[in-house]
Write an enzyme that holds these catalytic residues in place. Structure first.
Site, PDB file in Angstrom:
ATOM      1  N   SER B 461       0.749  -0.975  -0.018  1.00 55.23           N
ATOM      2  CA  SER B 461      -0.114   0.025  -0.033  1.00 55.23           C
ATOM      3  C   SER B 461       1.108   1.310   0.088  1.00 55.23           C
ATOM      4  CB  SER B 461      -0.964  -0.063   1.282  1.00 55.23           C
ATOM      5  OG  SER B 461      -1.346   1.346   1.535  1.00 55.23           O
ATOM      6  N   TYR B 474      -1.552  -0.795  10.499  1.00 55.78           N
ATOM      7  CA  TYR B 474      -1.916  -0.954   8.992  1.00 55.78           C
ATOM      8  C   TYR B 474      -0.589  -0.755   8.320  1.00 55.78           C
ATOM      9  CZ  TYR B 474      -3.755  -0.933   4.497  1.00 55.78           C
ATOM     10  OH  TYR B 474      -3.976  -1.085   3.030  1.00 55.78           O
TER      11      TYR B 474
END
Lengths: 333, 592
Positions: B461, B474
């Site tokens: 990501s 995350y």
């Protein structure tokens, strides 16, 4: 959903200042020619034009051969409709072939217009036409393929769920943008791509009404001038009461379904293949139903599962009404 | 292993040296035909492996090795070469049709027999490596010129660039002169440096083979390419397509036979032109598998995938991943599903894995509608090592080793670090990091063992390099995925296995609505999800964009692929001005 449901939304602040709902309603009534509820005779006429448009799409689809271009297909629809009773256009007929059925890489509205793309074996196509007859407007979409396309067949099959979902949620009187999101959730579940968001305004549907304006029947940017006039008036009139004649996922659609006629057009894509249907939904103050169930896509679903489908709305002598109305149209033309 | 030598005399009196391995009484005979400038020695590594199950025969083509070398160019036409093969077949397998394998010119000349009538009933199957039928090539060129489009013309030009040497071999004096002088030492060195061919695998007769063999080009190239015949065949043909072939492009070798061969298998191989010397185990395995199947055994899964389906005939052009097996985790929605469908659309077989069995099955169903020849789906929790082990085993048993693995499954978690419980960390790291670790570990080992290379794509990501006060867990998990990818890429490079990280920005998928926020009430949770979903909708970045990036990462073997402007700008800033990112990281950007 901050301005949902009530007659005085954020855009209605001006109206609030002026005074109250009564006055606004009067103003809207003079601006808009939409009727609070359509008379059965009017609905019959709308149904007849919609039948006419679908017959046109079916007739032209049957003539499509390998090598035909989008322009030729659109031209055939135009001729067919003019010969069979249409006297004006909400918009001129469109035809999309191949990956253009998913509006692949569409950046400007000009790309919606038919091109010289040629139809090949196995290619999906979509025909979209919106004829007007005596002011009654239809707007339909018809998806098919030359010689069969497995992906499109699956999408067309699944569109049945969207037709049921939209009707059910309109009957619950959910805000339009919430219904739009439910449709998106179903699209995500199925693994498709929402392609109606490519339409101007990202619309899943738009309101349709009877044209009463006078003036020339010219065409500007693919839309009939009189339709544009009517749509413009609707946009203003609806905005004042905090509603929109365009059904999208934004705040301006954060209101319960507006009574009237909506041309609903869920348009789905998977990779290079797209499919849609488009037909009129009748919304009343407390109910809703599809104007007509005797349409090609519904007939195809019924044929596949004869027991599963029951008519959404009882219309006793519809077939007769339709044929009468069509005859009327034709003689009027 | 014992190598039996004997001689066969061709109809025109030329003596051919024949070499045999394994038992003559074996049920099947495999005949290997070498190319230019080689001798039967090029087959030795493969022959020794095949000899365990088959009677294996190779012979020195006229002009090469221990066979006679007539001087006249006209003695090297395809017709005389076909007669040579006929003479060999009569001696080594008089009763049974053989399984023919050709490399380079050996393949070109074998096509003559495979598409002809004289020996058609003597050949049970044909495996062609880096040597197309000249007639098919001529037709292929013509069809592209008849219906030109940029892609077709590009393929023609690309093949033209690769064929420079054909013109050069027609020059007088220079080619033989160079073979005799500079190339004596340069050629083996070049083969070693460019192709990785081991030292000492050349034949002792080397420069002489190269000079005499020039007659192959001079006798056949111009007549066959200028006046290509229509040469169909019913013999089953397996075409091996070395992807890094410097002389025969896989596009041409894969497409040219398609209109003429009824039963065709296409097997891309991550190798150069001299694959028989560099990838002998893989090729021996493929030949063995193909022979066994033609003799009646059920097809192994990857052989089955490689078969060109008649209904896919018109898709041959676009099917970039035809015959490849792609495994995608988290394939039930969003990026995973879009990626699986993009690969299916490109002709790959797709295995979809997801926690949710229904959505995995749906992805597999859509993939087969798009034309993926074999699809499968599995319900699997990527964070569960035992389940992943089971999953990998099942994939191997039912589909074989994958060519591409996309470790995509991931979950979102937002909120302050001090509100994040240990269990939250376990959940995020379990799926986002350990899920990727298990995928890389299990399927990476399978790829390495198979020895045909492959590609692993890990979906990281933009958060992997964009710090944020509200994304500690995350972003940490994704940063770990990015580093894992870089390390693994270095480790697996020698095996021909590419490893890529794809770093998307704000993609509109279900993750926005599924992200858990720690340190907030249940009501606030829903509100945050709704707000985030709205922002993702406004950003309007479809998962198909990421899917395209995944295919690009595999195609170009890219190390890190940021997707969307925010991801690219963020990556640039992380190098040019990390201070800016640290400043932004201190702002709470959670939509409230």
């Amino acid at each position: 959903m901050t301005d949902g449901g009530t007659s005085c939304g954020s855009a209605g602040k001006l109206a609030d200042d002026i005074c109250c709902a009564d006055l606004t309603q009067q103003y809207v009534d003079t601006m808009s020619n939409k009727q609070p509820a359509w008379a059965p005779e009017d609905l019959d006429r709308f149904r007849a034009v919609q039948q006419l448009a679908y017959r046109c799409a079916e007739a032209v689809a049957a003539t499509l051969e390998p090598g035909v271009t989008e322009k030729q297909a659109a031209q055939r629809m135009r001729h067919w409709l003019m010969e069979n009773g249409a006297d004006d256009w909400f918009h001129v007929p469109f035809a999309w072939f191949g990956d253009r059925t998913t509006f692949h890489r569409f950046r400007t509205p000009l790309q919606f217009f038919p091109t010289d793309r040629r139809l090949e074996e196995g290619m999906p196509f979509i025909l979209d036409c919106a004829p007007v007859a005596d002011g009654y407007t239809a707007d339909i979409g018809y998806a098919g393929s030359l010689g069969g396309n497995a992906v499109q067949a699956q999408i067309l099959d699944d569109l049945q769920e969207y037709r049921a979902l939209i009707l059910a949620e309109v009957r619950e009187r959910k805000p339009l943008n919430a219904i739009y999101r439910s449709v998106d959730a179903l699209i995500a579940k199925h693994g498709y791509d929402n392609r109606h968001r490519v339409y101007p305004g990202r619309v899943l549907a738009h309101q349709v009404t009877r044209l009463k304006v006078r003036g020339p029947r010219a065409i500007v940017a693919g839309f009939g001038v009189r339709s544009l006039q009517t749509l413009g008036r609707e946009l203003v009139a609806e905005r004042i009461v905090g509603r929109s004649p365009l059904w999208a996922d934004g705040k301006s659609s954060g209101h319960a379904p507006t009574p009237g006629l909506w041309a609903v057009e869920p348009h789905l894509g998977l990779r290079q293949v797209g499919a849609k249907f488009e037909e009129l939904l009748v919304v009343t103050e407390d109910d809703a139903y599809w104007l007509d169930d005797d349409l090609p896509h519904v007939r195809a679903w019924t044929a596949k599962a004869p027991a599963a489908t029951t008519p959404e709305h009882p219309t006793a002598d519809r077939a007769d009404a339709v044929s009468d109305a069509v005859t009327e149209e034709e003689s009027a033309a | 292993m014992k190598e039996l030598q004997s001689y066969v005399t061709a109809p025109d009196g030329v003596r051919l040296a024949v070499f045999e391995w394994g038992e003559r009484s074996a049920a099947t005979t495999v005949v290997l035909v070498h190319g230019y400038p080689d001798t039967h020695a090029v087959w030795r590594p493969i022959a020794e492996q095949l000899a365990e199950r088959h009677h294996v025969v190779a012979y020195d083509v006229r002009g090469a090795g221990h066979s006679d070398a007539p001087r006249a160019v006209r003695c090297y036409t395809l017709a005389t070469l076909e007669a040579d093969l006929g003479a060999v077949l009569r001696q080594v397998s008089p009763d049974r049709p053989v399984h023919l394998v050709g490399h380079d010119w050996g393949s070109i000349q074998s096509w003559e027999s495979v598409t002809g009538t004289a020996l058609a009933d003597r050949i049970a199957s044909f495996t062609s490596i880096s040597g197309p039928c000249l007639d098919h090539v001529g037709q292929w060129f013509r069809s592209r010129l008849r219906r030109p489009n940029p892609r077709a013309l590009g393929q023609l030009a690309w093949q033209g660039v690769h064929s420079w040497y054909i013109g050069y071999f027609h020059l007088p004096l220079l080619p033989p002169l160079l073979w005799r002088t500079a190339m004596v030492r340069a050629w083996p060195a070049l083969l070693h440096a460019v192709e990785g061919v081991p030292h000492g695998s050349g034949a002792p007769t080397f420069p002489t083979d190269a000079v005499r063999g020039l007659a192959l080009y001079r006798a056949n190239m111009i007549p066959r390419l200028a006046r290509p015949r229509r040469r169909p065949t019913d013999i089953p043909v397996q075409v091996v397509l070395p992807q890094k072939d410097l002389y025969v492009t896989p596009a041409m070798a894969g497409q040219a036979p398609q209109p003429f061969v009824g039963r065709l298998w296409r097997r891309p191989l991550r190798a150069g032109h001299w694959a028989p010397l560099t990838h002998e185990t893989v090729l021996a395995g493929w030949i063995d598998e193909f022979v066994a199947h033609i003799e009646g055994a059920p097809a192994a899964p990857d052989l089955d995938r490689a078969q060109v389906r008649p209904d896919a005939a018109d898709r041959g052009e676009t099917a970039e991943y035809a015959g490849r097996l792609v495994v995608v985790t988290g394939a039930g929605s969003g990026i995973g599903r879009a990626t699986a469908l993009a690969f299916a659309d490109a002709g790959a077989s797709v295995v979809a894995a997801d926690l949710n069995p229904e959505s995995a099955a749906r992805t597999a169903q859509l993939a087969s509608l798009l034309g993926a020849p074999r699809t499968g789906w599995y319900a699997v929790d990527v964070s569960d090592p035992a389940a992943m082990e089971e999953f990998a085993k099942a994939v191997r048993a039912e589909h074989g080793a994958p060519d591409v693995v996309v470790n995509n499954a991931g979950i979102g978690l937002g909120g302050a670090f001090l509100d994040t419980a240990t269990s939250d960390w376990d959940a995020v790291l379990g799926v986002n990091l350990m899920g990727v670790v298990h995928g890389c570990r299990l399927f990476g080992a399978m790829m390495k063992e198979r020895g045909q290379g492959g590609h692993i794509v890990n979906i990281a990501s933009a958060a992997a390099y964009l710090p944020s006060r509200t994304l500690s867990a995350y972003a940490t998990s994704k940063a770990a995925v990015l580093m894992l990818t870089e390390c693994l890429r270095a480790e697996l490079a020698d095996q021909g296995i590419g490893v890529s990280a794809v770093c998307p920005g704000f993609v509109n998928t279900a993750i926005a609505k599924a992200t858990r926020y720690v340190g907030v009430s249940a009501g606030e949770q829903e509100q945050l999800r709704g707000k985030a979903d709205r922002l993702y909708r406004l950003r309007n970045l479809p998962p198909e964009r990421v899917a395209d990036a995944v295919l690009r990462a595999v195609r170009e073997n890219r190390p890190v692929v940021p997707v969307a402007a925010e991801a690219r700008i963020g990556r640039a800033l992380s190098r040019l001005s990390p201070g800016t990112l640290r400043f932004v990281a201190r702002r709470d950007l959670t939509p409230r």
